[in-house]
Write a protein that holds these residues in place. Structure first.
Motif, PDB file in Angstrom:
ATOM      1  N   GLN A   3       0.711  -1.258   0.049  1.00 48.45           N
ATOM      2  CA  GLN A   3       0.150   0.115   0.216  1.00 48.45           C
ATOM      3  C   GLN A   3       0.754   1.262  -0.023  1.00 48.45           C
ATOM      4  O   GLN A   3       2.086   1.279   0.601  1.00 48.45           O
ATOM      5  N   LEU A   4       0.617   2.146  -0.901  1.00 49.66           N
ATOM      6  CA  LEU A   4       1.113   3.500  -0.975  1.00 49.66           C
ATOM      7  C   LEU A   4       0.116   4.467  -0.258  1.00 49.66           C
ATOM      8  O   LEU A   4      -0.995   4.778  -0.731  1.00 49.66           O
ATOM      9  N   VAL A   5       0.814   5.247   0.967  1.00 52.16           N
ATOM     10  CA  VAL A   5      -0.244   6.204   1.337  1.00 52.16           C
ATOM     11  C   VAL A   5       0.102   7.615   1.404  1.00 52.16           C
ATOM     12  O   VAL A   5       1.332   7.892   1.820  1.00 52.16           O
ATOM     13  N   ALA A  33      12.443   2.643  -8.360  1.00 50.33           N
ATOM     14  CA  ALA A  33      12.505   4.058  -8.407  1.00 50.33           C
ATOM     15  C   ALA A  33      11.103   4.755  -7.760  1.00 50.33           C
ATOM     16  O   ALA A  33      10.028   3.841  -7.560  1.00 50.33           O
ATOM     17  N   MET A  34      10.807   5.956  -7.519  1.00 52.75           N
ATOM     18  CA  MET A  34       9.768   6.488  -6.881  1.00 52.75           C
ATOM     19  C   MET A  34       9.393   7.832  -7.780  1.00 52.75           C
ATOM     20  O   MET A  34      10.320   8.242  -8.317  1.00 52.75           O
ATOM     21  N   GLY A  35       8.308   8.012  -7.790  1.00 56.20           N
ATOM     22  CA  GLY A  35       7.851   9.246  -8.401  1.00 56.20           C
ATOM     23  C   GLY A  35       6.368   9.920  -7.998  1.00 56.20           C
ATOM     24  O   GLY A  35       5.795   9.260  -7.298  1.00 56.20           O
ATOM     25  N   TRP A  36       6.114  10.989  -8.523  1.00 52.76           N
ATOM     26  CA  TRP A  36       5.063  11.799  -8.261  1.00 52.76           C
ATOM     27  C   TRP A  36       4.340  12.139  -9.955  1.00 52.76           C
ATOM     28  O   TRP A  36       5.079  12.574 -10.659  1.00 52.76           O
ATOM     29  N   THR A  96       4.019   7.168  -7.159  1.00 50.26           N
ATOM     30  CA  THR A  96       4.209   5.695  -7.636  1.00 50.26           C
ATOM     31  C   THR A  96       5.546   5.265  -7.434  1.00 50.26           C
ATOM     32  O   THR A  96       6.504   5.954  -7.084  1.00 50.26           O
ATOM     33  N   MET A  97       5.646   3.955  -7.082  1.00 46.12           N
ATOM     34  CA  MET A  97       6.625   3.255  -6.925  1.00 46.12           C
ATOM     35  C   MET A  97       6.965   1.982  -7.712  1.00 46.12           C
ATOM     36  O   MET A  97       5.893   1.354  -7.938  1.00 46.12           O
TER      37      MET A  97
END
Length: 121
Positions: A3-5, A33-36, A96-97
């Motif tokens: 889960q991404l919160v 990677a991570m992003g917005w 997002t990951m």
């Protein structure tokens, strides 16, 4: 299950600042990677900023110099510091990951539920 919160959205006047956070929980083996991303009203979702596992960053031209993406690897958390906000930054912001849940499983993209950012003129 992963889960991404997200948190940190809200209403701010033009020129103001906000800091978004996104924490991942669950079974996580590695994060590549991570992003917005953001989706303005009536428009398509667009990339805002991204950061790789090596720390390289990438920004949309419209936010360069105003937004900063960062991460806390130990906390599986990504941040988006936004300053000098403009009304055109108004959107739902999604984190997002790209991650693996275990060493046998291919990487997949996971998304948060979105957080509203509204910038008034």
């Amino acid at each position: 299950q992963v889960q991404l919160v997200e948190s940190g959205g809200g209403l701010v006047h033009a020129g103001g600042s906000l800091r978004l956070s996104c924490a991942a929980s669950g079974s996580i083996f590695s994060i590549n990677a991570m992003g917005w991303y953001r989706q303005p009203p009536g428009k398509q979702r667009e990339l805002v900023a991204a950061i790789t596992s090596g720390g390289s960053t990438n920004y949309a031209d419209s936010v360069k110099g105003r937004f900063t993406i960062s991460r806390d690897i130990a906390k599986n958390t990504v941040y988006l510091q936004m300053v000098s906000l403009k009304p055109e930054d108004t959107a739902v912001y999604y984190c997002t990951m790209h991650l693996q849940t275990d060493w046998r499983t291919p990487r997949s993209d996971y998304w948060g539920q979105g957080t509203q950012v509204t910038v008034s003129a």
